[in-house]
Scaffold this motif. Structure first.
Motif, short mmCIF file in Angstrom:
data_model
loop_
_atom_site.label_atom_id
_atom_site.label_comp_id
_atom_site.label_asym_id
_atom_site.label_seq_id
_atom_site.Cartn_x
_atom_site.Cartn_y
_atom_site.Cartn_z
N LEU A 219 0.83 -1.20 0.00
CA LEU A 219 0.00 0.00 0.00
C LEU A 219 0.87 1.25 0.00
O LEU A 219 0.59 2.23 -0.70
N ALA A 220 1.92 1.21 0.81
CA ALA A 220 2.83 2.36 0.88
C ALA A 220 3.46 2.62 -0.49
O ALA A 220 3.56 3.76 -0.95
N ARG A 221 3.86 1.54 -1.14
CA ARG A 221 4.54 1.67 -2.43
C ARG A 221 3.57 2.20 -3.48
O ARG A 221 3.93 3.05 -4.31
N GLU A 251 5.15 4.79 8.64
CA GLU A 251 4.68 3.80 9.61
C GLU A 251 5.01 2.37 9.16
O GLU A 251 5.44 1.53 9.95
N ALA A 252 4.80 2.10 7.88
CA ALA A 252 5.01 0.73 7.38
C ALA A 252 6.48 0.34 7.48
O ALA A 252 6.81 -0.81 7.80
N ALA A 253 7.38 1.28 7.22
CA ALA A 253 8.81 0.96 7.28
C ALA A 253 9.25 0.69 8.71
O ALA A 253 10.01 -0.26 8.97
N VAL A 254 8.78 1.51 9.64
CA VAL A 254 9.15 1.27 11.04
C VAL A 254 8.59 -0.08 11.49
O VAL A 254 9.30 -0.89 12.11
N ALA A 255 7.33 -0.34 11.16
CA ALA A 255 6.72 -1.62 11.55
C ALA A 255 7.46 -2.79 10.92
O ALA A 255 7.65 -3.84 11.56
N ALA A 256 7.88 -2.64 9.68
CA ALA A 256 8.62 -3.71 9.00
C ALA A 256 9.91 -4.01 9.75
O ALA A 256 10.27 -5.18 9.96
N CYS A 257 10.62 -2.97 10.17
CA CYS A 257 11.87 -3.17 10.91
C CYS A 257 11.59 -3.80 12.27
O CYS A 257 12.30 -4.71 12.70
N LEU B 293 -4.82 2.58 -5.43
CA LEU B 293 -3.65 2.57 -6.29
C LEU B 293 -3.09 1.15 -6.44
O LEU B 293 -2.58 0.79 -7.50
N THR B 294 -3.20 0.36 -5.37
CA THR B 294 -2.78 -1.04 -5.48
C THR B 294 -3.68 -1.80 -6.45
O THR B 294 -3.20 -2.62 -7.25
N ALA B 295 -4.97 -1.50 -6.41
CA ALA B 295 -5.91 -2.14 -7.34
C ALA B 295 -5.57 -1.75 -8.78
O ALA B 295 -5.62 -2.60 -9.69
N TYR B 296 -5.20 -0.49 -9.00
CA TYR B 296 -4.82 -0.06 -10.35
C TYR B 296 -3.55 -0.79 -10.80
O TYR B 296 -3.44 -1.22 -11.95
N ARG B 297 -2.58 -0.90 -9.90
CA ARG B 297 -1.34 -1.60 -10.26
C ARG B 297 -1.65 -3.06 -10.61
O ARG B 297 -1.10 -3.62 -11.56
N SER B 298 -2.52 -3.65 -9.81
CA SER B 298 -2.90 -5.04 -10.02
C SER B 298 -3.59 -5.21 -11.38
O SER B 298 -3.31 -6.14 -12.14
N LEU B 299 -4.48 -4.27 -11.69
CA LEU B 299 -5.22 -4.34 -12.94
C LEU B 299 -4.28 -4.18 -14.14
O LEU B 299 -4.40 -4.89 -15.14
N LEU B 315 -5.93 -7.23 -1.50
CA LEU B 315 -6.99 -6.22 -1.49
C LEU B 315 -8.19 -6.68 -0.69
O LEU B 315 -8.77 -5.91 0.06
N LYS B 316 -8.57 -7.94 -0.87
CA LYS B 316 -9.73 -8.44 -0.14
C LYS B 316 -9.47 -8.39 1.37
O LYS B 316 -10.33 -7.95 2.15
#
Lengths: 309, 386
Positions: A219-221, A251-257, B293-299, B315-316
């Motif tokens: 999601l972050a990416r 947040e995602a990067a800190v949580a990943a670490c 945006l993840t859905a768009y990348r996936s599509l 996504l689900k």
């Protein structure tokens, strides 16, 4: 609508990753030779004349490699404020910049020039002393400038919103790189480390937090790439997306670490392990420019009070 | 990478938006996401008008009555339909699961018989996969199909079957070889829901609605011509169905979440929000944009490679948890009014109903635990947990 990277962007990513694996601490001149310091600088000024989506690839890869040096502060933050000659000097690897937007200034150990915003303009700072401060992230030192006065006027402060969008997005991209590396280390370790006669990655209590980490980073990416795209085409939502990307990616990067350290057990808690460097950069990114809650407060104002979506 | 509609896509979006603005019947607008028998006539009429306008089976090949449109067009339609609060086509199982499976594995006779009535909503389909003892572990299916000459005789029980109470056909996963185990010896049948021996009982869920059903099968005769794929090859056919279940599902879910979040923002405007509630709203907006945006990348990846990536699972899973948080946040904003239901409640009790309904989101179409294991094992490559 096409949300895929171009083949050229994928090629640039592969080249960047291979170079940084072979050269963990490249000089500024080496980055200039690769065309990176001038990635977004016009070709007539000696730059590569590429767009922000190509620059985005470099921010992510440099973050992943924890490359020290003033790339973020110069290329993402300062460059939009610089006149043409100074941009050419950056592209040539002769100059690097920090833009002081508050008392703490990044990369003060290495930059050749410092800019400061004041009144209605951005100026070069002259006749100042540098004082480095003790910080945890050795790959991105902070300092303060002592004394100094405004020299050349570089540009109007009207550039600052664009600089902020680029800065937040670059930080988000770096965070994605840092988080992805921390996750890779965890995946590799839990696939090999055995306890009770099985690889510990086969235990769902170990595996599921890593799956969550992967999803948060995806999601972050997506947000960081979306913000980079919005910047590259001057889309009106770029500022909002940049804030969202930095909030999520920090947040995602800190949580990943954190989860990677936990998955590694004791070894992940040692000074020798690369995770200690990764989490310090992740924490640096999360706190720099604007904290997550500050970014969310901005987003809430825009959504709820200003009717923006 | 360019996230804007192409001129051609923008024109399509504009056409769809205008069409929805004038054609969604008022009594169905904002209808929500379940199916209720008393609305069936109106839903069928709505679905028929979708078909007449060419919006049913957008991505189906033209030779089977579809529009042969791109995934981007399908995504645009789903986004616009969600924002217009239009109900889905009543044949969602047929359009998204049974139809694509028949197109992939069906005989010419099966294609000629079954595909057109799916699009027109003349026939409704349901899915008979889950059983009381085969939920997440679908390979544990036990409903037996015993071969007798040119027919199978089916006995068993299926559960959690949406639309079964109104369906004409069922995609049914059975065990045709009683000595087989797990993924072997399964056969995929097209079941006539009006055949003798089929009994459907509604399952009333904790919301009070009955969206799902149990299907009891005793001595039901299914002609061998109704086998989809090979006898004993049912698992592979079932995987085709599940792949399609998660195809453009991400876009549909994201669009629904956007609608919920827009309502949440207006709720915060109407009733005021604390600093913490504002922070939580912003967090969910960030999540929504990330999912979109993840859905768009996936599509885009799907359009380029033809192979759905793991994003469908991601996504689900993320949507289901976000939807639970968003509806919980709405109840927080409502204060004690959150206790009221239906006509007594603000906004007709929509939020209270959605919060209760959202508990099912992390269970249906793959539990969050199963989906996390899929990500861990198939995406990250971690060792199998079992």
């Amino acid at each position: 609508m096409d949300a895929s990277p171009t083949p050229e962007q994928e090629e640039l990513r592969a080249q960047a990753r291979a170079f940084l694996e072979a050269t963990p601490e490249p000089t500024w001149g080496a980055l200039a030779e690769l065309g990176w310091t001038g990635v977004g600088v016009a070709e007539e000024l000696g730059g590569a004349g590429l767009g922000f989506l190509e620059q985005a690839v470099l921010h992510e890869e440099l973050g992943r490699a924890l490359t020290p040096g003033p790339f973020y502060g110069t290329v993402a933050v300062s460059l939009p404020a610089l006149p043409a000659d100074d941009q050419a000097a950056v592209a040539a690897g002769e100059a690097s910049w920090a833009l002081a937007l508050g008392p703490l200034v990044p990369d003060l150990d290495s930059v050749t020039n410092v800019a400061v915003a004041g009144g209605d303009g951005v100026y070069e700072l002259v006749r100042f002393e540098r004082e480095l401060l003790a910080t945890h992230d050795a790959t991105r030192p902070l300092g303060v400038v002592v004394g100094g006065e405004a020299g050349r006027r570089l540009c109007s402060t009207e550039v600052l919103p664009e600089i902020r969008r680029r800065s937040l997005t670059a930080l988000a991209l770096e965070a994605c790189g840092v988080g992805a590396r921390a996750l890779e280390l965890a995946v590799s370790y839990v696939g090999e480390r055995e306890q009770f006669g099985r690889p510990i990655g086969s235990y769902q209590a170990v595996a599921h937090p890593l799956a969550t980490t992967f999803m948060e980073l995806e999601l972050a990416r997506s947000l960081a790439l979306g913000a980079a795209w919005a910047i590259s085409v001057g889309d009106g939502r770029a500022g909002l997306l940049a804030a969202a990307a930095k909030a999520q990616a920090g947040e995602a990067a800190v949580a990943a670490c954190e989860r990677s350290i936990q998955a590694h057990g004791g070894i992940g808690f040692t000074w020798e392990h690369p995770l200690q460097r990764l989490i310090k950069r992740a924490l640096w990114i999360r706190s720099w420019e604007a904290s997550t809650s500050a970014l969310r407060a901005e987003i809430a104002t825009r959504l709820i009070d200003e009717g923006g979506w | 990478m360019d996230l804007r509609d192409t001129p051609e896509e923008a024109a399509f979006r504009s056409t769809v938006r205008d069409w929805l603005a004038t054609n969604v019947p008022d009594e169905l607008r904002g209808y929500g996401f379940g199916v209720h028998t008393d609305d069936l006539t109106a839903l069928r009429a709505w679905s028929a008008s979708l078909h007449a306008a060419g919006y049913a089976g957008l991505t189906w090949p033209a030779e089977y009555g579809g529009a042969g449109a791109t995934l981007a067009h399908q995504a645009i339609f789903l986004e616009e339909a969600a924002l217009a609060e239009a109900p889905p086509h009543v044949g969602v199982i047929g359009l998204g699961m049974a139809g694509p499976t028949i197109i992939t594995h069906g005989t010419p006779e099966q294609k000629a018989r079954y595909l057109a009535p799916i699009l027109s909503a003349d026939e409704i389909w349901c899915q008979g996969f889950s059983e009381p003892d085969a939920g997440s572990d679908l390979a544990g299916v036990r409903a037996s199909a015993r071969r007798e000459g040119d027919r199978f005789v089916v006995d068993g029980q299926k559960v959690w079957s949406s639309y079964a109470h109104v369906a004409d056909h069922c995609i049914l996963l059975t065990r045709s070889d009683p000595s087989s185990r797990r993924h072997e010896g399964l056969t995929y049948l097209i079941l006539d829901m009006h055949a003798p021996g089929v009994e459907v009982r509604p399952l009333r869920q904790l919301t009070g609605d009955a969206e799902f059903n149990e299907i009891f099968l005793s001595g039901v005769e299914v002609p061998v011509a109704s086998v989809l794929g090979e006898v004993g090859g049912g698992w592979q056919v079932a995987m085709t169905t599940l792949l399609h279940e998660r195809g453009t599902l991400g876009i549909a879910l994201v669009s629904r979440l956007e609608l919920a979040l827009r309502k949440l923002v207006s709720l915060a405007r109407d009733r005021g929000a604390t600093t913490l509630q504002r922070d939580a709203i912003a967090r969910e907006w960030v999540e929504l944009e990330g999912l979109r945006l993840t859905a768009y990348r996936s599509l885009s990846a799907l359009a380029r490679t033809g192979v759905p990536g793991p994003e469908g699972s991601i996504l689900k899973l993320q949507w289901s948890e976000a939807n639970q948080r968003v509806t919980a946040l709405a109840l927080d904003l409502l204060g004690p009014d959150a206790l009221l239901a239906a006509g007594n409640a603000p906004y007709g009790g929509w939020w209270q109903q959605q919060q209760l309904r959202s508990r099912g989101n992390t269970i249906e179409a793959g539990t969050s635990e199963i989906l996390r294991s899929i990500v861990a094992e198939r995406v990250l490559g971690l060792p199998r947990s079992r």
